[in-house]
Write a protein that holds these residues in place. Structure first.
Motif, short mmCIF file in Angstrom:
data_model
loop_
_atom_site.label_atom_id
_atom_site.label_comp_id
_atom_site.label_asym_id
_atom_site.label_seq_id
_atom_site.Cartn_x
_atom_site.Cartn_y
_atom_site.Cartn_z
N LEU A 114 9.77 -18.46 13.96
CA LEU A 114 9.57 -19.58 13.04
C LEU A 114 9.58 -19.07 11.61
N LEU A 115 10.42 -19.68 10.78
CA LEU A 115 10.52 -19.30 9.37
C LEU A 115 9.95 -20.42 8.51
N LEU A 116 9.00 -20.05 7.64
CA LEU A 116 8.37 -21.00 6.74
C LEU A 116 8.42 -20.46 5.32
N PRO A 117 8.35 -21.33 4.32
CA PRO A 117 8.19 -20.83 2.95
C PRO A 117 6.94 -19.95 2.85
N ARG A 118 6.95 -18.99 1.95
CA ARG A 118 5.89 -18.00 1.85
C ARG A 118 4.50 -18.63 1.74
N ASN A 119 4.36 -19.73 1.03
CA ASN A 119 3.04 -20.33 0.80
C ASN A 119 2.70 -21.46 1.76
N ALA A 120 3.50 -21.64 2.80
CA ALA A 120 3.24 -22.72 3.76
C ALA A 120 2.04 -22.37 4.64
N ASP A 121 1.40 -23.41 5.17
CA ASP A 121 0.28 -23.20 6.08
C ASP A 121 0.79 -22.61 7.40
N GLU A 122 -0.03 -21.83 8.06
CA GLU A 122 0.35 -21.20 9.32
C GLU A 122 0.45 -22.25 10.43
N VAL A 123 1.41 -22.05 11.31
CA VAL A 123 1.59 -22.91 12.48
C VAL A 123 1.26 -22.07 13.70
N THR A 124 0.24 -22.47 14.46
CA THR A 124 -0.25 -21.62 15.56
C THR A 124 -0.07 -22.23 16.95
N ASP A 125 0.27 -23.51 17.03
CA ASP A 125 0.42 -24.12 18.35
C ASP A 125 1.50 -25.20 18.30
N GLU A 126 1.78 -25.76 19.48
CA GLU A 126 2.85 -26.75 19.57
C GLU A 126 2.53 -27.99 18.76
N ALA A 127 1.28 -28.37 18.73
CA ALA A 127 0.89 -29.54 17.94
C ALA A 127 1.20 -29.32 16.46
N MET A 165 12.66 -25.40 0.74
CA MET A 165 13.35 -26.64 1.07
C MET A 165 13.08 -27.08 2.50
N GLY A 166 12.45 -26.23 3.31
CA GLY A 166 12.18 -26.62 4.68
C GLY A 166 11.84 -25.41 5.53
N TRP A 167 11.89 -25.58 6.86
CA TRP A 167 11.59 -24.53 7.82
C TRP A 167 12.78 -24.34 8.74
N SER A 168 12.76 -23.27 9.53
CA SER A 168 13.90 -23.02 10.40
C SER A 168 13.48 -22.16 11.59
N LEU A 169 14.38 -22.07 12.56
CA LEU A 169 14.23 -21.19 13.73
C LEU A 169 15.45 -20.27 13.77
N LEU A 170 15.19 -18.97 13.75
CA LEU A 170 16.28 -17.99 13.78
C LEU A 170 15.84 -16.77 14.59
N PRO A 171 16.80 -15.98 15.11
CA PRO A 171 16.47 -14.74 15.80
C PRO A 171 16.34 -13.58 14.80
N PRO A 172 15.71 -12.47 15.19
CA PRO A 172 15.51 -11.34 14.28
C PRO A 172 16.79 -10.74 13.71
N THR A 173 17.90 -10.74 14.47
CA THR A 173 19.14 -10.18 13.92
C THR A 173 19.58 -10.93 12.67
N ALA A 174 19.33 -12.24 12.63
CA ALA A 174 19.66 -13.02 11.43
C ALA A 174 18.77 -12.61 10.27
N VAL A 234 7.27 -15.31 8.29
CA VAL A 234 7.84 -15.23 9.63
C VAL A 234 6.70 -15.23 10.64
N LEU A 235 6.73 -16.20 11.57
CA LEU A 235 5.65 -16.37 12.54
C LEU A 235 6.22 -16.45 13.95
N PRO A 236 5.42 -16.09 14.95
CA PRO A 236 5.87 -16.31 16.34
C PRO A 236 6.05 -17.80 16.59
N LEU A 237 7.07 -18.12 17.34
CA LEU A 237 7.28 -19.52 17.70
C LEU A 237 6.18 -19.93 18.68
N PRO A 238 5.42 -20.97 18.38
CA PRO A 238 4.28 -21.32 19.24
C PRO A 238 4.67 -21.87 20.61
#
Length: 318
Positions: free
Chosen positions: A171-184, A239-248, A261-265
């Motif tokens: 999970l990719l978020l802007p640097r100052n975004a709140d952490e996302v820890t679960d599916e909710a 501008m938003g968030w995204s899902l990408l693999p480490p090679t990217a 960069v956070l683990p996908l919940p």
């Protein structure tokens, strides 16, 4: 003069005469008559418009032109004797030019490092990078010899596929975004912040859409790009968030300092990258390419990414 004015057999006769200093001895070695050998030498002298032998001395001696023909004939004959093995035998792994296709997310810096390990085996390379589907079409049209792709080609019998690595989506978020820890939290994010997507004609875009559908998430379409560099730049610009693999992330590592960069919940969302070749056409070269690729991945390929996100290390299988 045209190439049909001489052939390998006539060059072989000349080399024998040059080495033995005698047409009679050359004839005995080759199982020919002395007159046949003399005829071949005279044909060569006519073809090259040059005297090749000094016949006034014994043993026969080569003229300057004869020395040059002897030198090049030896090289030509050595190459000709190697042809059966090079074309389809033990040395079939030799390729004068290797055409490699690589998905865009892996191309840099992977390909330059890979070529360092292969340049002693292959004298010339042509590299194509792009979307998985485009590379598949070029491979099937025989415009590419080797693919690094997340398409395993398991639907085709005459294709060999070797896994290079398996990696998670993160999970990719802007640097100052709140952490996302679960599916909710992921669902809440998807309702309030735009998803920066890869285009739906790319393998990445399709994989992400499939995963979101499995979760029952219908995320509105706001932005879609065919280059992961732009996807990460958009996230870095908040501008938003995204899902990408480490090679990217490795490819676009210049954006890492501006991205969280956070683990996908929702675990289990992964992709594999394969080395794809045609069965039986490149000898031992596919195994060598696979080994060279694994070496690149193992020798610090993810160092910068893992320095910022060490939790990712056990999730990448190499």
């Amino acid at each position: 003069m045209q190439h049909r004015d001489y052939d390998l057999a006539s060059l072989e006769v000349f080399v024998a005469v040059a080495e033995l200093g005698s047409m009679t001895r050359a004839a005995a070695r080759l199982g020919l008559t002395q007159s046949a050998v003399s005829h071949v030498v005279r044909q060569l002298e006519t073809a090259f418009a040059a005297q090749l032998l000094d016949r006034t001395i014994r043993p026969l001696a080569l003229t300057a032109a004869g020395q040059r023909l002897w030198h090049w004939s030896n090289r030509i004959l050595i190459d000709a004797r190697q042809l059966p093995a090079v074309i389809g035998g033990a040395d079939a792994s030799f390729m004068p030019e290797l055409r490699i296709g690589c998905i865009d997310t892996l191309a840099a810096p992977f390909i330059p490092r890979l070529l360092q390990g292969l340049r002693d085996r292959v004298p010339s390379f042509t590299i194509a990078s792009g979307l998985c589907g485009q590379l598949r079409e070029q491979f099937l049209a025989r415009r590419l010899d080797v693919l690094f792709t997340n398409d395993s080609f398991d639907d085709l019998d005459q294709v060999e596929s070797q896994r290079l690595l398996t990696e998670p989506f993160v999970l990719l978020l802007p640097r100052n975004a709140d952490e996302v820890t679960d599916e909710a939290g992921l669902r809440a994010l998807s309702r309030t912040v735009p998803l920066i997507r890869s285009t739906t004609d790319s393998a990445l875009g399709k994989l992400v859409d499939q995963h979101l559908r499995r979760l029952g998430m219908e995320v509105p379409r706001s932005f879609a790009f065919d280059a992961t560099d732009t996807v990460m730049a958009m996230v870095a610009e908040e501008m938003g968030w995204s899902l990408l693999p480490p090679t990217a992330l490795v490819k676009s590592r210049q954006h890492l300092s501006h991205i969280r960069v956070l683990p996908l919940p929702t675990p289990g969302f992964r992709r594999s990258i394969h080395v794809v070749t045609r069965k039986g056409e490149l000898g031992s070269l596919p195994a060598d390419i696979h080994k060279a690729g694994r070496t690149v991945i193992r020798r610090g390929y993810f160092t910068e990414v893992l320095a910022a996100s060490p939790w990712m290390a056990p999730m990448i299988t190499r």
